[in-house]
Design a protein around this motif. Structure first.
Motif, short mmCIF file in Angstrom:
data_model
loop_
_atom_site.label_atom_id
_atom_site.label_comp_id
_atom_site.label_asym_id
_atom_site.label_seq_id
_atom_site.Cartn_x
_atom_site.Cartn_y
_atom_site.Cartn_z
N ASP A 127 10.64 -2.79 11.19
CA ASP A 127 10.47 -4.35 10.76
C ASP A 127 11.89 -5.38 11.33
N SER A 128 12.67 -4.55 11.10
CA SER A 128 13.80 -5.65 11.87
C SER A 128 14.92 -5.54 13.30
N ALA A 129 13.78 -4.07 13.39
CA ALA A 129 14.13 -3.55 14.62
C ALA A 129 13.55 -4.48 15.23
N GLY A 130 12.14 -3.95 15.67
CA GLY A 130 10.98 -4.48 16.13
C GLY A 130 11.23 -6.15 15.95
N SER A 131 11.19 -6.81 15.19
CA SER A 131 11.22 -7.98 14.82
C SER A 131 12.84 -8.72 16.31
N ALA A 132 13.75 -8.33 15.82
CA ALA A 132 14.87 -8.02 17.12
C ALA A 132 14.13 -8.60 17.87
N LEU A 133 14.11 -7.25 19.17
CA LEU A 133 13.38 -6.98 20.56
C LEU A 133 12.77 -8.01 20.34
N ILE A 134 11.64 -8.67 19.49
CA ILE A 134 10.96 -9.93 20.05
C ILE A 134 11.59 -10.52 20.25
N PHE A 135 12.39 -11.16 19.22
CA PHE A 135 12.99 -11.97 19.51
C PHE A 135 13.88 -12.49 20.58
N LEU A 136 14.72 -11.17 20.83
CA LEU A 136 15.07 -10.84 22.23
C LEU A 136 14.94 -11.14 23.00
N ILE A 137 13.82 -10.78 23.52
CA ILE A 137 12.63 -11.24 24.85
C ILE A 137 12.59 -12.87 24.50
N SER A 138 11.92 -13.26 23.25
CA SER A 138 11.26 -14.83 23.03
C SER A 138 12.03 -15.73 23.64
N PHE A 139 13.59 -14.99 23.02
CA PHE A 139 14.15 -16.41 23.52
C PHE A 139 15.54 -16.26 24.36
N TRP A 140 14.95 -14.78 25.31
CA TRP A 140 16.36 -14.76 26.51
C TRP A 140 17.14 -15.76 26.95
N PRO A 141 15.91 -16.85 27.34
CA PRO A 141 16.34 -17.55 28.59
C PRO A 141 17.48 -18.81 27.60
N PHE A 142 16.80 -18.78 26.09
CA PHE A 142 17.84 -19.73 25.55
C PHE A 142 19.18 -18.65 25.43
N LEU A 143 18.89 -17.64 25.03
CA LEU A 143 20.28 -17.40 25.49
C LEU A 143 21.43 -16.77 26.28
N VAL A 144 21.00 -16.92 27.25
CA VAL A 144 21.34 -17.08 28.47
C VAL A 144 21.82 -18.32 28.97
N ASN A 145 21.26 -19.37 28.53
CA ASN A 145 21.33 -21.01 28.26
C ASN A 145 23.04 -21.39 27.30
N LYS B 11 0.62 -1.41 0.24
CA LYS B 11 -0.16 0.39 0.02
C LYS B 11 0.52 1.16 -0.07
N ARG B 12 1.86 1.18 0.92
CA ARG B 12 2.81 2.11 1.09
C ARG B 12 3.92 2.38 0.43
N HIS B 13 4.57 1.97 -0.31
CA HIS B 13 5.81 1.58 -1.07
C HIS B 13 6.84 2.83 -1.31
N GLU B 14 6.64 4.12 -1.17
CA GLU B 14 6.99 4.89 -0.91
C GLU B 14 7.73 5.17 0.81
N TYR B 15 7.07 4.48 1.44
CA TYR B 15 7.97 4.13 2.83
C TYR B 15 8.71 3.15 2.98
N ARG B 16 8.00 1.95 1.80
CA ARG B 16 9.53 0.68 1.73
C ARG B 16 10.44 0.40 2.90
N LYS B 17 11.73 1.40 2.75
CA LYS B 17 12.35 1.32 3.68
C LYS B 17 12.28 2.11 4.96
N GLN B 18 11.69 2.80 5.68
CA GLN B 18 11.39 2.63 6.49
C GLN B 18 10.49 1.86 7.34
N LEU B 19 9.93 1.16 6.32
CA LEU B 19 9.39 0.38 7.34
C LEU B 19 10.24 -1.29 7.25
N ILE B 20 11.22 -1.27 6.56
CA ILE B 20 12.05 -2.36 5.95
C ILE B 20 12.84 -2.04 7.70
N ILE B 21 13.31 -1.00 8.04
CA ILE B 21 14.33 -0.35 9.50
C ILE B 21 13.16 -0.92 10.74
#
Lengths: 154, 163
Positions: free
Chosen positions: A127-145, A115-125
């Motif tokens: 997306d990457s930041a949000g996904s990385a944060l969710i990954f860290l929160i979800s898999f934190w005990p595994f990473l600590v292990n 829909k908003r092709h003009e904001y594609r770069k911002q969307l990717i940024i």
């Protein structure tokens, strides 16, 4: 005839646009992978214990590892048996929520990117930041292990 | 032709990035972490081939580099699962020792208790009363033995300094 051409053109260009953009393809593939994971949890039942994935650690050391019972746990969450899921693996809910959030992310970012092709770069940024944060929160005990494992050996 | 080359590089980049991200998630989970090294290597190979193609044709390399970096990190995490396996194996070795020590402690306690035990059995009937006293104290036994033999059984076995 001219009308027909005019009608079919936007649809064709949309399909081409969807396939041309690597971000779109990645989102579609990941959404498919996540649906497969949830399907795997739904198909294989905890009662029959017919999971094809076997714990490598248990095979090698004879001892259960940190993530043993995760498939059982996610299968039980899919079936709505939350308390039993916690008994199998306490981190099952975290991992399940990660998969669900990622599925929502993939579909939503795909929609936004089309829909908003003009904001594609911002969307990717975002997306990457949000996904990385969710990954860290979800898999934190595994990473600590893993970190503790490395520390113990060193 | 030029466009085709660019596309092939891009396709490899997409494949590498997807494989690398899936590997990353798998590598963190201990149960399947060790197997994740296989898709990790595949992701690195795909990204490397794509990079060489892209550099020849001058195509954009963003996805390829991302795939390569994530693939390498995921493979390293996968390899680090060996350490986690080592930790589990180490703990597994410790457990039998701990159980052995526990059993030994319990055995010692039981033997000690039996050594100092004072058992008395009383049987009462209408006409007779029988009382049996058993003293298993080791010190008492030694004393009785000395009394019976009339000799001091305790030998002084400490080493004396020669003058």
């Amino acid at each position: 005839m001219i009308l027909c051409k005019r009608k079919s053109e936007p649809l064709k260009s949309k399909v081409v646009k969807l396939a041309d953009e690597p971000y779109h393809i990645i989102n579609i593939v990941f959404a498919g992978v996540l649906v497969l994971i949830l399907g795997y949890s739904g198909i294989f039942s905890p009662e029959k214990d017919n999971y094809p994935v076997v714990c490598i650690h248990e095979r090698l050391t004879g001892q259960p590892c940190f993530s043993c019972g995760l498939s059982h746990s996610i299968s039980l969450i899919v079936r709505g048996r939350i308390r039993e899921a916690y008994e199998w693996n306490q981190y099952g809910m975290r991992v399940f929520l990660f998969f669900i959030s990622q599925l929502i992310f993939r579909l939503d970012f795909l929609r936004l990117s089309i829909k908003r092709h003009e904001y594609r770069k911002q969307l990717i940024i975002y997306d990457s930041a949000g996904s990385a944060l969710i990954f860290l929160i979800s898999f934190w005990p595994f990473l600590v292990n893993i970190i503790q494992g490395i520390k113990n050996i060193i | 032709m030029e466009e085709g080359k660019n596309n092939s590089g891009q396709n490899l980049g997409i494949a590498a990035l997807i494989t690398a991200i899936v590997t990353f998630v798998l590598a963190v989970i201990p149960c399947v972490g060790l197997i994740a090294i296989i898709p990790g290597i595949i992701a690195i190979i795909l990204a490397s081939v794509g990079l060489s193609q892209a550099s020849r044709s001058g195509a954009p390399r963003g996805i390829l580099v991302a795939g390569l970096i994530i693939g390498i990190i995921a493979s390293l995490i996968s390899v680090s699962q060996v350490f986690v396996a080592g930790k589990i194996a180490k703990n597994a070795d410790k457990w039998p020792d701990e159980i052995q020590n526990l059993v030994r402690d319990v055995q010692d306690d039981v033997v000690k208790d039996l050594e100092d035990a004072n058992i008395s059995i009383k049987i009462e009937s209408d006409s007779e009363n029988v009382e049996i006293n058993v003293n298993t104290k080791q010190t008492d036994k030694v004393q009785k033995l000395e009394e019976m033999e009339g000799v001091n059984t305790h030998k002084d076995d400490t080493l004396q300094k020669k003058k």
